[in-house]
Motif scaffolding. Structure first.
Motif, mmCIF file in Angstrom:
data_model
loop_
_atom_site.group_PDB
_atom_site.id
_atom_site.type_symbol
_atom_site.label_atom_id
_atom_site.label_comp_id
_atom_site.label_asym_id
_atom_site.label_seq_id
_atom_site.Cartn_x
_atom_site.Cartn_y
_atom_site.Cartn_z
ATOM 1 N N ALA A 199 -7.408 0.498 -4.159
ATOM 2 C CA ALA A 199 -7.714 -0.943 -4.060
ATOM 3 C C ALA A 199 -9.109 -1.021 -3.475
ATOM 4 O O ALA A 199 -9.328 -0.697 -2.298
ATOM 5 C CB ALA A 199 -6.705 -1.647 -3.172
ATOM 6 N N LEU B 49 -2.615 -5.722 -5.291
ATOM 7 C CA LEU B 49 -1.716 -4.571 -5.074
ATOM 8 C C LEU B 49 -0.353 -4.838 -5.715
ATOM 9 O O LEU B 49 0.309 -3.931 -6.231
ATOM 10 C CB LEU B 49 -1.550 -4.320 -3.568
ATOM 11 C CG LEU B 49 -2.696 -3.555 -2.910
ATOM 12 C CD1 LEU B 49 -2.595 -3.652 -1.395
ATOM 13 C CD2 LEU B 49 -2.707 -2.095 -3.342
ATOM 14 N N LYS C 235 0.844 -1.202 0.000
ATOM 15 C CA LYS C 235 0.000 0.000 0.000
ATOM 16 C C LYS C 235 0.881 1.256 0.000
ATOM 17 O O LYS C 235 0.643 2.201 -0.749
ATOM 18 C CB LYS C 235 -0.888 -0.035 1.250
ATOM 19 C CG LYS C 235 -1.856 1.095 1.377
ATOM 20 C CD LYS C 235 -2.832 0.795 2.499
ATOM 21 C CE LYS C 235 -2.685 1.751 3.639
ATOM 22 N NZ LYS C 235 -3.283 3.039 3.501
#
Ligand code: 13P
Ligand code: SF4
Length: 309
Positions: A58, A281, A15
């Motif tokens: 996401a 991701l 992230k």
């Protein structure tokens, strides 16, 4: 990635690397909700999608929600952990008959629930969610004929609440909420006579008639947390139990099984897992791709809705 990292750590690391935001619907599994920057209903997530600085969204929810985020963020990458995370309402409403309806009735106003494909949104005059559907319909001049789609139960509920006469309603249903049975609710009320009943408007009318409160997932959570009372029968997807337990640990919440799966889980929402979130991701796939023309046309009814509330 070092082999010793947990999946959660891997996701948090990715992230940061991807400058990503994690948006999660209340129906996602608890582990996903715990990692999210925002957990919300479809209206909150649509608003939140446009308010951040990063490069990647996401979207831990279903595909139509991620498409909405993409329309609001054409320059950003939007990924969903599982490409098959669809919705029975989206599947009930292909675009071709809507285009044909539009041609036959150019003066009618098409109000589409956010649970529609981006193609259907692009043919619509205004969108709504379960939270603002009544306000959206009330914003349309009373002499106009409305086509409300695709959820039959939400449409009937909105018609009852607004007293709107000239309204046609598409006959789609949610595989989770539409199969909650009034007889099961009646039995649960006998078992828990002091419990208040909170229901999502996608439930059938016989269930909504027995409810003390009807609202979106976030509205249901707020009602249960803020209303005096120790026990609540909650007629929606059981993912909301996670927030309810965190926000009101002293209260008791009963989730009833429906007649479809004998559970109250959305099979589409539950396709997303922590592992698939990590992989999306990492790979930036499955990625939402929408043509510029579709995004431009779908943005118009979406902005009209967002301006209302
Ligand atoms: P909310 O608008 O309450 O998030 O509902 C979305 C949904 O898919 C309900 O089943
Ligand atoms: Fe669609 Fe129902 Fe699942 Fe919501 S709970 S995403 S309306 S199938």
């Amino acid at each position: 990635m070092p082999a010793s990292l947990s999946v959660q750590d891997e996701i948090l690391q990715l992230k940061r690397d991807r400058r990503a935001i994690l948006l999660a619907h209340h129906y996602q599994e608890a582990e996903i909700q715990d990692l999210a920057d925002c957990v919300g209903d479809s209206l909150e997530l649509a608003r939140r999608a446009r308010e951040f600085d990063g490069d990647v969204i996401a979207f831990c929810g279903v595909w139509f929600m991620a498409e909405t985020a993409k329309v609001l963020n054409p320059g950003r990458i939007v990924v969903v952990p599982d490409r098959e995370a669809s919705c029975s309402l989206v599947e009930s409403c292909p675009v071709e008959p809507i285009r044909a309806y539009r041609q036959r009735h150019p003066d009618h106003v098409i109000v589409s629930y956010i649970n529609t494909s981006v193609e259907v949104k692009a043919e619509s005059d205004i969108l709504c969610t379960s939270r603002n559907a009544v306000q959206v319909v009330n914003s349309i001049p009373p002499e106009k004929h409305i086509l409300f789609l695709p959820d039959r139960n939400l449409g009937n509920y909105v018609q009852r609440m607004t007293g709107r006469k000239n309204m046609s309603i598409w006959q789609g249903t949610c595989v989770v909420h539409a199969t909650f049975a009034a007889r099961r609710l009646a039995a649960a009320r006998m078992e828990h006579p002091n419990a208040l009943v909170a229901a999502h408007p996608e439930c059938p009318p016989e269930v909504l008639e027995q409810a003390d409160f009807v609202g979106s997932t976030t509205a249901i959570i707020k009602y249960c947390v803020e209303t005096k009372g120790d026990e609540f029968i909650v007629m929606t997807e059981s993912g909301v139990a996670h927030s309810l337990k965190r926000l009101a640990p002293e209260k008791r919440f009963y989730f009833l099984p429906n007649d479809n799966c004998n559970c109250s889980e959305c099979p589409y929402m539950k396709r997303n897992t922590l592992e698939k979130l990590r992989d999306c991701l990492q790979n930036l796939e499955p990625r939402v791709e929408v043509s510029e023309d579709l995004m431009r046309r779908a943005l118009v009814p979406l902005e009209r809705m967002l301006a209302i509330q």
